[in-house]
Design a protein around this motif. Structure first.
Motif, PDB file in Angstrom:
ATOM      1  N   ILE A 106      19.025   3.458   1.029  1.00  0.00           N
ATOM      2  CA  ILE A 106      17.929   4.344   1.433  1.00  0.00           C
ATOM      3  C   ILE A 106      16.701   4.036   0.580  1.00  0.00           C
ATOM      4  N   GLU A 107      15.548   4.136   1.196  1.00  0.00           N
ATOM      5  CA  GLU A 107      14.295   4.002   0.455  1.00  0.00           C
ATOM      6  C   GLU A 107      13.427   5.233   0.709  1.00  0.00           C
ATOM      7  N   THR A 108      12.521   5.493  -0.232  1.00  0.00           N
ATOM      8  CA  THR A 108      11.544   6.561  -0.064  1.00  0.00           C
ATOM      9  C   THR A 108      10.144   5.954  -0.142  1.00  0.00           C
ATOM     10  N   MET A 109       9.151   6.745   0.180  1.00  0.00           N
ATOM     11  CA  MET A 109       7.763   6.300   0.086  1.00  0.00           C
ATOM     12  C   MET A 109       6.992   7.312  -0.748  1.00  0.00           C
ATOM     13  N   GLU A 110       6.253   6.832  -1.726  1.00  0.00           N
ATOM     14  CA  GLU A 110       5.452   7.751  -2.518  1.00  0.00           C
ATOM     15  C   GLU A 110       4.345   8.336  -1.655  1.00  0.00           C
ATOM     16  N   SER A 111       4.204   9.650  -1.701  1.00  0.00           N
ATOM     17  CA  SER A 111       3.173  10.345  -0.943  1.00  0.00           C
ATOM     18  C   SER A 111       2.532  11.377  -1.861  1.00  0.00           C
ATOM     19  N   ILE A 112       1.201  11.332  -1.965  1.00  0.00           N
ATOM     20  CA  ILE A 112       0.499  12.212  -2.895  1.00  0.00           C
ATOM     21  C   ILE A 112      -0.514  13.071  -2.149  1.00  0.00           C
ATOM     22  N   SER A 113      -0.978  14.112  -2.792  1.00  0.00           N
ATOM     23  CA  SER A 113      -1.996  14.987  -2.213  1.00  0.00           C
ATOM     24  C   SER A 113      -3.378  14.364  -2.367  1.00  0.00           C
ATOM     25  N   ALA A 114      -4.328  14.911  -1.630  1.00  0.00           N
ATOM     26  CA  ALA A 114      -5.715  14.460  -1.756  1.00  0.00           C
ATOM     27  C   ALA A 114      -6.254  14.743  -3.152  1.00  0.00           C
ATOM     28  N   GLU A 115      -5.849  15.862  -3.740  1.00  0.00           N
ATOM     29  CA  GLU A 115      -6.274  16.186  -5.105  1.00  0.00           C
ATOM     30  C   GLU A 115      -5.760  15.151  -6.099  1.00  0.00           C
TER      31      GLU A 115
ATOM     32  N   VAL B  43       8.875   9.862   4.732  1.00  0.00           N
ATOM     33  CA  VAL B  43       8.513   9.513   3.361  1.00  0.00           C
ATOM     34  C   VAL B  43       9.588   9.955   2.364  1.00  0.00           C
ATOM     35  N   LYS B  44      10.326  11.024   2.714  1.00  0.00           N
ATOM     36  CA  LYS B  44      11.375  11.509   1.816  1.00  0.00           C
ATOM     37  C   LYS B  44      12.613  10.624   1.829  1.00  0.00           C
ATOM     38  N   GLY B  45      12.802   9.855   2.889  1.00  0.00           N
ATOM     39  CA  GLY B  45      13.949   8.961   2.945  1.00  0.00           C
ATOM     40  C   GLY B  45      14.033   8.266   4.284  1.00  0.00           C
ATOM     41  N   HIS B  46      14.275   6.945   4.249  1.00  0.00           N
ATOM     42  CA  HIS B  46      14.380   6.172   5.480  1.00  0.00           C
ATOM     43  C   HIS B  46      15.204   4.921   5.233  1.00  0.00           C
ATOM     44  N   ILE B  47      15.632   4.290   6.309  1.00  0.00           N
ATOM     45  CA  ILE B  47      16.380   3.037   6.215  1.00  0.00           C
ATOM     46  C   ILE B  47      15.419   1.926   5.793  1.00  0.00           C
ATOM     47  N   PRO B  48      15.805   1.076   4.848  1.00  0.00           N
ATOM     48  CA  PRO B  48      14.923  -0.014   4.416  1.00  0.00           C
ATOM     49  C   PRO B  48      14.430  -0.851   5.597  1.00  0.00           C
TER      50      PRO B  48
END
Length: 469
Positions: free
Chosen positions: A357-366, A284-289
């Motif tokens: 490079i792309e990232t993915m938004e990732s959030i907490s349950a809160e 999620v912090k960084g990956h190939i498109p």
């Protein structure tokens, strides 16, 4: 006499090494066979037989490679038909192994050729059964995997009932049971976490071995709740029946280091799928498109088999350093033999080369709970059906389909809508999010999954069994 179970957690699969007086039998070997050869050599023993309990659907067996390396005879039970040289045994036929005997018990039901191997010790006493997918601890094999059979799953379930009662249950209670699988396998519904047991205990506790159970009751209970098999099952079974490329060739082809430019060129020219096997947090912090995440630290091979529909799909790998050969090996275990190489230096080398490079938004349950209060968001639960029914987020804005069937359900969601994805702990949701993201959907991952969601104020619903109302 020596018996060793060689258990592979990723596949929840048990292979077996049996040695007596310098002669060895291997039962249901994995694709990478050198481990069995090395073990026999260390014992100054020779591999004489390779017993296959049936045409496995959930993994590609190593029987062909092992036979080529050792000259051992491949043995199947009655009704087996192969495209290579193998010995098809008769029901109750026996094979001498040093000072012990292995007897073939034809136990059709899981498949037509399914057989159980009875080990008779040096004193002529029944010692153990290697039951394949006929009998598990706590369960029995699913009867819907026969290759190109005119028989229905009900027909096979009836055969399984007869096999258990006529061949297995009359055996002594103190016989050791060595099954082909444990908990986590899709070959049954409710397998035990234990991988070795005794037959007497199974007669007492295994629902399918109830003494008063009629055939009609057995068929109904065995078939109840069986989900469709993963798409790769039939393909693996056919590979085990027809043959396959030897493992050493597959490993040599896939264990190739490519610098970022070479990697990019191969991806474009071969139409390769880029498979990222690092952790979900790293992805999620960084990956190939357009790359897909399936982490090597999870149930890697079964998820690859469930989600990548073409076994011939060219694959390029993003792997942690030192995991290159392991990843190619684990792909080959489920028939994915077209790995073309891996990114030398891993994802860091891609960044150094200043590639996209792309990232993915990732959030907490809160944070999910907060956004759910403030906006009309859409939540997608990708857990299994049983998990979803047990407890879930309540609301008209919650959607569900299991990750297993994501390829069949994309028409149910909208590319113009943003979906918040969660599973139980975070692994499966990132797999699902990576697939959807690569296909143009807008996704946000919920880290920690339902484990963390339970501790928020999000409204939750508990499933209540109708019989308790």
């Amino acid at each position: 006499m020596k018996i060793e179970q060689i258990y592979t957690g990723c596949l929840a699969q048990g292979a077996y090494y049996i040695e007596s007086n310098g002669e060895v039998a291997i039962i249901d070997p994995l694709r990478e066979t050198q481990q069995y050869v090395d073990k026999a050599n260390s014992e100054n023993a020779k591999i004489k037989y390779i017993f296959e309990t049936h045409f496995h659907a959930d993994f590609v067996s190593g029987h062909l490679d092992l036979a080529k390396k050792t000259g051992a005879t491949i043995i199947f039970g009655p009704k087996a038909q192969t495209n290579y040289e193998a010995y098809v045994a008769k029901d109750n036929e026996t094979f001498k192994l040093g000072n012990v005997t292995i007897k073939v018990l034809h136990t059709p039901g899981h498949t037509l050729e399914s057989s159980t191997f009875l080990l008779i010790d040096e004193h002529g006493k029944n010692h153990a059964i290697f039951s394949g997918d006929t009998l598990f601890l706590g369960d029995v094999g699913r009867p819907d995997l026969a290759i190109k059979s005119d028989l229905t799953k009900e027909d096979l379930a009836g055969m399984l009932y007869d096999s258990l009662r006529n061949k297995i249950m009359p055996l002594e209670d103190n016989i050791i049971v060595y099954p082909a699988h444990g908990a986590g396998s899709a070959c049954g519904k409710n397998l035990s976490k234990e991988t070795v047991g005794v037959l007497g205990e199974q007669k007492k506790t295994n629902y399918a071995l109830r003494a008063d159970m009629t055939k009609e009751e057995f068929i109904k209970e065995v078939l109840d709740g069986i989900l469709p098999p993963p798409q790769y099952f039939a393909k693996n079974a056919m590979m085990n029946k027809s043959g396959y490329t030897d493992f050493d060739t597959v490993l040599k082809k896939g264990d190739v280091a490519l610098n970022p430019d070479e990697f990019e060129t191969v991806a474009n020219q071969e139409g390769a799928l880029i498979l990222d096997v690092r952790t979900e947090q790293q992805f999620v912090k960084g990956h190939i498109p357009n790359s897909i995440f399936i982490g090597i630290n999870g149930a890697f091979a079964p998820w690859v088999g469930a989600l990548i529909t073409d076994l011939q799909q060219p694959i390029l790998l993003i792997v942690p350093e030192g995991k290159e050969k392991e990843t190619v090996t684990r792909l080959s275990r489920v028939g994915y033999d077209n790995t073309l190489g891996y990114l030398k230096g891993g994802f860091e080398s891609w960044k150094v080369a200043k590639k996209d490079i792309e990232t993915m938004e990732s959030i907490s349950a809160e944070e999910l709970a907060k956004r759910n209060e403030e906006n009309n968001i859409k939540i997608l639960d990708v857990r299994k059906e049983g998990e979803y029914k047990s407890e879930r987020i309540e609301g008209d804005n919650v959607f569900h389909f299991p990750l297993d069937y994501i390829n069949d359900n994309m028409n149910l969601i909208d590319q113009k809508t943003t979906y918040y994805l969660h599973c139980a702990g975070g692994y499966r949701s990132v797999i699902a999010a990576s697939i959807l993201k690569a296909r143009g959907f807008n996704v946000i991952d919920v880290a920690g999954g339902f484990t963390d969601i339970k501790n928020t104020n999000l409204p939750k619903t508990n499933y209540v069994c109708p019989s308790t109302l």
